[in-house]
Write a protein that holds these residues in place. Sequence first.
Motif, short mmCIF file in Angstrom:
data_model
loop_
_atom_site.label_atom_id
_atom_site.label_comp_id
_atom_site.label_asym_id
_atom_site.label_seq_id
_atom_site.Cartn_x
_atom_site.Cartn_y
_atom_site.Cartn_z
N GLU A 1 0.97 -1.16 0.06
CA GLU A 1 -0.17 -0.06 0.09
C GLU A 1 0.78 1.25 0.05
N THR A 2 0.40 2.11 -0.85
CA THR A 2 1.19 3.47 -0.88
C THR A 2 0.56 4.68 -1.07
N GLU A 3 0.80 5.89 -0.69
CA GLU A 3 0.03 6.96 -0.62
C GLU A 3 -0.30 7.43 -2.00
N ASP A 4 -1.53 7.97 -2.53
CA ASP A 4 -1.62 8.31 -3.87
C ASP A 4 -1.31 9.87 -4.02
N LYS A 5 -0.57 9.76 -5.09
CA LYS A 5 0.10 11.13 -5.40
C LYS A 5 -0.58 11.51 -6.68
N PRO A 6 -1.02 12.74 -6.81
CA PRO A 6 -1.42 13.12 -8.08
C PRO A 6 -0.31 13.27 -9.26
N LEU A 7 -0.99 12.82 -10.53
CA LEU A 7 -0.20 12.99 -11.67
C LEU A 7 0.21 14.52 -12.15
#
Length: 96
Positions: free
Chosen positions: A18-24
């Motif tokens: 699981e990782t943090e969501d980063k915006p593209l």
Amino acid sequence: MTVIKDASGRYFASFVVETEDKPLPELDLDETGTGIDLGLSSYAVLRGRKIASAKFFRRQEKKPRCAQRKLSRCVKGSNNRRKAKRAELHPVSWSP
């Protein structure tokens, strides 16, 4: 984590992270020309970057054929036929 042993004795391990969501980053569509070229030597070409074709699919296609051929050579009712049938249908897998 899941560890799988296939009929040929190879081990495979798979796990989930699981990782943090980063915006593209936003793209300017007017300046960016994007095209996808699907081919035989490489799976796809995106903006000059080649994506290799997945050869493991070919290996997965061969597996049932080889197992079926081995099963057809076995004598009906023998222990080896029973083992070959089990290896063809159910690869060994377990989860610790």
